[in-house]
Design a protein around this motif. Structure first.
Motif, short mmCIF file in Angstrom:
data_model
loop_
_atom_site.label_atom_id
_atom_site.label_comp_id
_atom_site.label_asym_id
_atom_site.label_seq_id
_atom_site.Cartn_x
_atom_site.Cartn_y
_atom_site.Cartn_z
N ALA A 139 9.45 3.71 -0.71
CA ALA A 139 8.45 2.73 -0.28
C ALA A 139 8.98 1.31 -0.46
O ALA A 139 8.76 0.44 0.39
N LEU A 140 9.69 1.05 -1.54
CA LEU A 140 10.24 -0.29 -1.77
C LEU A 140 11.45 -0.55 -0.87
O LEU A 140 11.62 -1.65 -0.35
N GLU B 259 0.82 -1.21 0.00
CA GLU B 259 0.00 0.00 0.00
C GLU B 259 0.86 1.26 0.00
O GLU B 259 0.45 2.29 -0.56
N ARG B 260 2.03 1.20 0.61
CA ARG B 260 2.94 2.35 0.53
C ARG B 260 3.41 2.56 -0.90
O ARG B 260 3.53 3.70 -1.38
N VAL B 261 3.67 1.45 -1.61
CA VAL B 261 4.05 1.56 -3.02
C VAL B 261 2.88 2.09 -3.84
O VAL B 261 3.06 2.95 -4.72
N VAL C 128 12.10 -3.82 -9.72
CA VAL C 128 10.76 -3.38 -9.31
C VAL C 128 10.72 -1.86 -9.21
O VAL C 128 9.71 -1.23 -9.56
N VAL C 129 11.80 -1.24 -8.74
CA VAL C 129 11.85 0.23 -8.70
C VAL C 129 11.65 0.80 -10.11
O VAL C 129 10.86 1.73 -10.31
N ALA C 130 12.35 0.23 -11.09
CA ALA C 130 12.23 0.74 -12.46
C ALA C 130 10.80 0.60 -12.97
O ALA C 130 10.25 1.52 -13.59
N PHE C 131 10.17 -0.56 -12.72
CA PHE C 131 8.78 -0.73 -13.15
C PHE C 131 7.86 0.27 -12.47
O PHE C 131 7.00 0.88 -13.12
N CYS C 132 8.01 0.42 -11.15
CA CYS C 132 7.10 1.31 -10.41
C CYS C 132 7.28 2.77 -10.81
O CYS C 132 6.31 3.54 -10.80
N ARG C 133 8.49 3.16 -11.15
CA ARG C 133 8.68 4.54 -11.63
C ARG C 133 7.98 4.74 -12.96
O ARG C 133 7.38 5.80 -13.21
N ARG C 134 8.03 3.74 -13.84
CA ARG C 134 7.31 3.85 -15.11
C ARG C 134 5.80 3.86 -14.87
O ARG C 134 5.06 4.58 -15.55
N LEU C 135 5.35 3.08 -13.90
CA LEU C 135 3.92 3.07 -13.57
C LEU C 135 3.50 4.43 -13.02
O LEU C 135 2.43 4.95 -13.37
#
Length: 415
Positions: free
Chosen positions: A90-91, A75-77, A107-114
């Protein structure tokens, strides 16, 4: 035609993001795409899974990602990727062992793109990031207490009764499970009241209450042994996925290990009395579900030698003879490939032949490859698509593992 020739004819190229187009066509209008991994610590599994998910979100309108992780951490992510904050912190704040499953550069790279994708969309249309798993008993209880103190003071009595009940067993949920095996007293009644009183409130607090209920059942079942604890966990994940689909009114992508994503009925898990997430989603949603598996022949992986130890990079030896991985490597040495089930316009008997299929968890002993790490599998019934990556590299963790007592995330299966 030999089976090796069948493999070569059914293999589709897998060199860049555009090669995923046949898989997106296979997805069609399906509501759920479950994407696996043969290990929790392989760079290519994370990278290809992220690229497939990106295309599902941008081209197919998928509205949330649900991962084999804890609800409060994820949820923080989710807050970061939906509000424009950097998801790195968050990660990085994931503390439960093994942190490298989600606190990694991939996962950081994916979440930044998201996050960047969400920035151009209205709040109600942003893609979420959520945890499916059942282990965060204490974190979820504390989150419920904070919410009730701020918004539901009239229900604090029920919340504190549940909290005090678990505190009486210490802060180790395994000790709770062991204690309830010896005496009939449990916290089940307190948890039932908690669920009943919070059932109509905000989605996040309701889900935390569901996690507490699932964790209470899980830890009681875990100490008894057998398949019950595994089944409780995967049923919880399937129920959470359904709740998320209803909450978002959107299609969802799942990230989890092959042992959760691939249909258990196509393995020896069924004979052992086990179900899993992939089987449950297929049973509940039929043609609305697409299951995607991964495999590799050799390379490196991040894992640990014992539960709770520091992770490190390990060598993944060439797959053992007669396994699915050895068979695909023999047919396609040094090549990556995408397989669809059934292959378009072809008959491929190897899809229906049972073979050992490698499964590496967060605890791994490469020297035991001859005896363990392989799940008997009929690949054409276990998955709808399979990504084959002949040689792979280790994932890139953000930090080392904490020492000390930790609440187990995937104990005792490590999957």
């Amino acid at each position: 035609m030999t089976n090796l020739d069948e493999v070569r004819r059914s293999a589709l190229p897998l060199a860049g993001p555009g090669d995923l187009t046949p898989l997106l066509e296979r997805v069609g209008e399906a509501r759920f795409v479950l994407i696996g991994e043969a290990t929790h610590g392989t760079h290519e599994f994370y990278a290809w899974r992220a690229e497939l998910t990106r295309r599902l979100i941008t081209e197919k309108g998928f509205g949330f990602v649900a991962v084999e992780g804890d609800w409060p951490d994820c949820e923080r992510v989710d807050r970061a990727v939906t509000t424009g904050a950097d998801p790195y912190e968050a990660l990085y704040s994931f503390e439960r062992w093994p942190t490298f499953m989600w606190a990694n550069e991939e996962v950081v790279a994916f979440c930044r793109r998201l996050r960047d994708w969400n920035a151009g969309r209205p709040p109600g249309e942003r893609c979420g990031f959520h945890g499916l798993d059942v282990y965060s008993l204490w974190d979820s209880l504390r989150a419920i207490r904070r919410y009730a103190a701020a918004h539901l003071p009239e229900r604090m009595g029920t919340v504190m009764e549940a909290l005090y009940c678990f505190e009486s067993y210490g802060h180790d949920p395994q000790q709770y499970g062991l204690a309830t095996r010896l005496v009939p007293d449990t916290c089940e009644d307190e948890v039932v009241r908690l669920l009943s009183e919070l059932g109509g409130d905000a989605f996040g607090v309701r889900q935390n209450a569901e996690v507490v209920a699932g964790a209470e059942r899980y830890y009681r079942a875990m100490v008894r042994g057998g398949p019950d604890s595994w089944n409780i966990r995967d049923v919880h994940m399937a129920d959470t996925l359904d709740r998320l689909a209803g909450h978002h009114q959107a299609k969802g992508v799942v990230w989890a290990h092959n042992t959760h994503v691939g249909d258990a009925r196509a393995t020896d898990m069924a004979a052992a009395g086990m179900t899993n997430l992939g089987q449950l989603v297929r049973e509940r949603h039929r043609e609305d579900a697409v299951l995607v598996g991964f495999g590799t022949h050799r390379g490196t992986v991040v894992a640990a030698g014992r539960w709770g130890d520091r992770h490190h990079v390990m060598r993944v030896p060439p797959a053992r003879p007669a396994s699915l991985e050895a068979f695909l490597h023999e047919a396609l040495p040094g090549q990556d490939a995408l397989f669809l089930v059934p292959p378009p316009g072809l008959r491929a008997g190897w899809y229906d032949e049972p073979m050992g299929h490698r499964a590496i968890g967060v605890v791994y002993h490469p020297e035991r490859e001859r005896w363990g790490n392989y799940v008997p599998t009929v690949v054409g019934r276990r998955y709808d698509a399979f990504l084959w990556l002949d040689e792979t590299r280790a994932v890139h963790p953000l930090h080392g593992e904490p020492w000390g007592d930790v609440e187990p995330e995937t104990y005792p299966t490590a999957m």
